[in-house]
Design an enzyme around this catalytic site. Structure first.
Site, PDB file in Angstrom:
ATOM      1  N   CYS A 150       0.840  -1.197   0.000  1.00 35.64           N
ATOM      2  CA  CYS A 150       0.000   0.000   0.000  1.00 35.64           C
ATOM      3  C   CYS A 150       0.878   1.251   0.000  1.00 35.64           C
ATOM      4  O   CYS A 150       1.992   1.241   0.535  1.00 35.64           O
ATOM      5  CB  CYS A 150      -0.929  -0.003   1.214  1.00 35.64           C
ATOM      6  SG  CYS A 150      -2.363  -1.098   1.020  1.00 35.64           S
ATOM      7  N   HIS A 153      -1.068  -7.469  -7.438  1.00 30.08           N
ATOM      8  CA  HIS A 153       0.313  -7.368  -7.917  1.00 30.08           C
ATOM      9  C   HIS A 153       0.715  -8.623  -8.673  1.00 30.08           C
ATOM     10  O   HIS A 153       0.083  -9.663  -8.570  1.00 30.08           O
ATOM     11  CB  HIS A 153       1.286  -7.167  -6.740  1.00 30.08           C
ATOM     12  CG  HIS A 153       1.519  -8.390  -5.917  1.00 30.08           C
ATOM     13  ND1 HIS A 153       0.583  -8.890  -5.027  1.00 30.08           N
ATOM     14  CD2 HIS A 153       2.580  -9.252  -5.851  1.00 30.08           C
ATOM     15  CE1 HIS A 153       1.052  -9.981  -4.447  1.00 30.08           C
ATOM     16  NE2 HIS A 153       2.268 -10.232  -4.939  1.00 30.08           N
ATOM     17  N   GLN A 176       4.616 -10.397 -10.509  1.00 28.55           N
ATOM     18  CA  GLN A 176       6.056 -10.453 -10.291  1.00 28.55           C
ATOM     19  C   GLN A 176       6.793 -10.596 -11.617  1.00 28.55           C
ATOM     20  O   GLN A 176       6.196 -10.911 -12.653  1.00 28.55           O
ATOM     21  CB  GLN A 176       6.416 -11.627  -9.378  1.00 28.55           C
ATOM     22  CG  GLN A 176       5.823 -11.539  -7.991  1.00 28.55           C
ATOM     23  CD  GLN A 176       6.286 -12.676  -7.092  1.00 28.55           C
ATOM     24  OE1 GLN A 176       7.466 -12.812  -6.782  1.00 28.55           O
ATOM     25  NE2 GLN A 176       5.340 -13.505  -6.676  1.00 28.55           N
TER      26      GLN A 176
END
Length: 322
Positions: free
Chosen positions: A34, A144, A146
């Site tokens: 965040c 998210h 990667q």
């Protein structure tokens, strides 16, 4: 420090990264992704930053390895790069809830990171991916993905490249061109299509809802896409991921993996002749409350088994894509 250990049975490396034992696991009182937390700036839209617990690194100097007790035990420095790709500053935002413009920024970020990292000649393969849901081992729920940049070609990618090359030499045609043509002719497993991409559940996939999103023009990697192609990829991802969540009216876990041509690798310098950019999804649900676990036969012998008819799965998913 992380290291590679050679697996002579599979002709590949195993990454050993004990530092990853300390990474956060579903923290309840904070989120390191965040805005303003940990290494994340106070303001961002999309962001790539170095993984705090990398399995590989390009930054550390080479270290002298201890002599092994046996020549069969081979190790090497874990040369590579691991990054986190943050999709949004909003902790509970779903991928498909993002605006078209925001999704385009994610695709642009994938492209820019691929281009920049490929400039390092130590890197041979760049793998961008997302794990979504606790069922596939997600440790932080913030939206998210990667990026792993390897100094070798991972074994599954190598198998895809080698078999695509064999097919090309035998037929004179690209395997993904023929897959696209066959699935579009059959129609029933195609779940979405736009100008530049076609999404289908392949005839052979081992996951019930294992969608492939394949580039129609058969370009090798995301940096070669035009602006319209990037927009079309964002649209395909938005439609498919939204459809997933509507199948069982619950958050639909998956692994999403971008497969692209290698970089800085002479052996596969001609890969664009026979290999194409595509995205493979590995969603483990076979029912609302049932997981398709990998069995001993699948994990131990590599003998894939699908418990469902993919034609039926495709029909269900297609009915949920609006």
């Amino acid at each position: 420090m992380p290291e590679f250990r050679w697996n002579p049975l599979l002709d590949t490396w195993t990454m050993v990264a004990t530092n990853r034992q300390n990474r956060p696991h579903l923290p309840k009182d904070h989120c390191p992704f965040c805005p303003g937390s940990a290494n994340v700036p106070a303001n961002y839209e999309v962001l790539a930053y170095p993984n705090d617990f990398p399995a590989m690194t390009l930054d550390s100097p080479p270290t002298k390895r201890k002599k092994s007790s046996s020549e069969i035990f081979k190790s090497a420095n874990a040369v590579g790069k691991c990054e986190v790709i943050l999709y949004s500053p909003e902790h509970n935002k779903k991928f498909y809830e993002l605006s078209d413009g925001h999704l385009l920024k994610i695709v642009e970020l994938w492209s820019s990171r691929f281009k920049e990292i490929s400039a390092d000649t130590r890197v041979k393969y760049i793998f961008e991916f997302e794990n979504k849901g606790e069922e596939v081992g997600v440790t932080i729920p913030h939206p998210h993905g990667q990026l792993y940049a390897y100094s070798y070609i991972p074994v599954k990618i190598r198998e895809e490249l080698e078999n695509s090359k064999k097919y090309y030499r035998k037929t004179g045609r690209a395997l993904f061109a023929d897959l696209n043509k066959a699935e579009k002719k059959y129609k029933k497993r195609v779940v979405f299509e736009n100008k530049n991409f076609v999404a289908y559940i392949p005839y052979f996939t081992d996951y019930p809802f294992g969608v492939f999103i394949v580039h129609k023009g058969l370009k090798g990697n995301i940096t070669q896409f035009t602006l319209q192609e990037k927009k079309d990829l964002a649209e395909a991802l938005k439609k498919v991921t939204a459809g997933f969540d509507h199948i069982f009216d619950r958050p639909f876990p998956y692994m999403m993996c971008l497969h692209q041509t290698p970089v800085n690798e002479k052996k596969y310098a001609d890969a664009e002749n026979y290999y194409s950019f595509h995205i493979e999804f590995y969603p483990p649900l076979r029912a609302k409350d049932k997981i398709k676990w990998y069995s001993g036969s699948e994990m131990g012998a590599g003998a894939a088994a699908n418990p469902m008819d993919v034609d039926e799965c495709a029909a269900l998913l297609k009915s949920k894509i609006k």
